[in-house]
Design an enzyme around this catalytic site. Structure first.
Site, PDB file in Angstrom:
ATOM      1  N   HIS A  80       0.842  -1.582  -0.025  1.00  0.00           N
ATOM      2  CA  HIS A  80       0.025  -0.078   0.143  1.00  0.00           C
ATOM      3  C   HIS A  80       1.255   1.643  -0.012  1.00  0.00           C
ATOM      4  CE1 HIS A  80      -2.518   3.149   1.064  1.00  0.00           C
ATOM      5  NE2 HIS A  80      -3.811   2.308   0.573  1.00  0.00           N
ATOM      6  N   GLU A 116      -3.219   2.863  -7.419  1.00  0.00           N
ATOM      7  CA  GLU A 116      -4.085   3.172  -6.526  1.00  0.00           C
ATOM      8  C   GLU A 116      -3.030   4.299  -6.962  1.00  0.00           C
ATOM      9  OE1 GLU A 116      -6.259   1.324  -2.395  1.00  0.00           O
ATOM     10  OE2 GLU A 116      -4.589   1.749  -1.914  1.00  0.00           O
ATOM     11  N   SER A 137     -10.047   6.914  -2.972  1.00  0.00           N
ATOM     12  CA  SER A 137     -11.115   7.668  -2.893  1.00  0.00           C
ATOM     13  C   SER A 137     -12.999   6.842  -3.682  1.00  0.00           C
ATOM     14  CB  SER A 137     -11.687   9.207  -3.362  1.00  0.00           C
ATOM     15  OG  SER A 137     -10.740   9.738  -2.781  1.00  0.00           O
TER      16      SER A 137
END
Ligand code: PGA
Length: 251
Positions: free
Chosen positions: A95, A167, A212
């Site tokens: 991440h 991402e 988001s």
């Protein structure tokens, strides 16, 4: 046909009582929705709670990080074997918050990916560029290098048992979502890169989008051909939002 995956990433959020309410609401609110896979990646201390509330349901659970080591003097770390003790199915690796706040480089991320796979867990490998990198035209180079580090270590076949998450860092927790077209463009890039090694694995690989995602934009993102679901941060902490996002993945 790739089955969509909607995975919640709670990040460092949770409290026993709230978790119980949230998980129970998600279970009841998604019952009967069988055309996609649902998972929650919770902080380590709540794995036992997730296991007891979610076992025998259609929702899987997992962790947000993993050690690259099996065991040893690694204070504060958690191994794949430990995650297996709680019957985790998924673990997020790489991440952007781990890469930037905890200096995990692509080599470390690849070792973590391997540790997860070796233990039978499904790694959710996150890749993505910063705003500066995007504006300078380096998105594909950055994402390509992050991907190559993993393929270089474990080989492309290993991707068959994993999930990729694109991402863009500028979209995580900022309220700025990539447009469906921007996301789709990078997803196609990733799929083509994998296809250059193995066409079948590329065609079957689930590439989910994170940054988001909300109830209000999930459907248009998930409508794109190469977006196979979402990795949901903030909105996974709100039952109604998360349920609506999962509903959007049913189509
Ligand atoms: P966000 O986070 O949905 O809050 O942008 C995504 C993530 O943390 O993976």
């Amino acid at each position: 046909m790739r089955m969509k995956l909607v995975a919640g990433n709670w990040t460092m959020h949770g409290e026993i009582e709230q978790n119980r309410e949230l998980l129970n609401m998600i279970v009841s609110g998604t019952t009967g929705m069988e055309r996609a896979t649902c998972a929650v990646c919770v902080p380590y201390p709540y794995l036992s709670q997730a296991q007891s509330l979610l076992k025998n349901t259609h929702i899987s659970w997992g962790a947000q990080n993993i050690s690259q080591h099996d065991k040893g003097a690694y204070t504060g770390e958690v191994s794949a074997i430990m995650l297996n003790d709680f019957c985790c199915r998924y673990v997020i690796v790489g991440h952007s918050e781990r890469r930037t706040l905890y200096s995990e480089d692509s080599r470390t991320v690849a070792l973590k990916f391997k540790a997860a796979l070796d233990a039978g867990l499904v790694p959710i490998l996150c890749v993505g560029e910063t705003l500066n990198q995007r504006e300078a035209g380096f998105t594909e180079q950055v994402v390509g290098e992050q991907l190559d580090a993993v393929i270089g270590l474990v080989g492309v076949d290993a991707l068959a048992s994993s999930v990729l998450a694109y991402e863009p860092i500028w979209a995580i927790g900022t309220g700025k979502t990539a447009t469906p077209q921007q996301a789709q463009g990078v997803h196609v890039f990733i799929r083509n890169r994998v296809a250059s090694h193995n066409v079948r694995i590329a065609a079957e690989l689930r590439i989910i989008y994170g940054g988001s995602v909300k109830a209000s934009n999930a459907a248009e993102l998930f409508a794109m051909l190469d977006i196979d679901g979402g990795l949901i941060g903030g909105a996974s902490l709100i039952a109604d939002e998360f349920i609506s996002i999962f509903l959007a993945a049913q189509n």
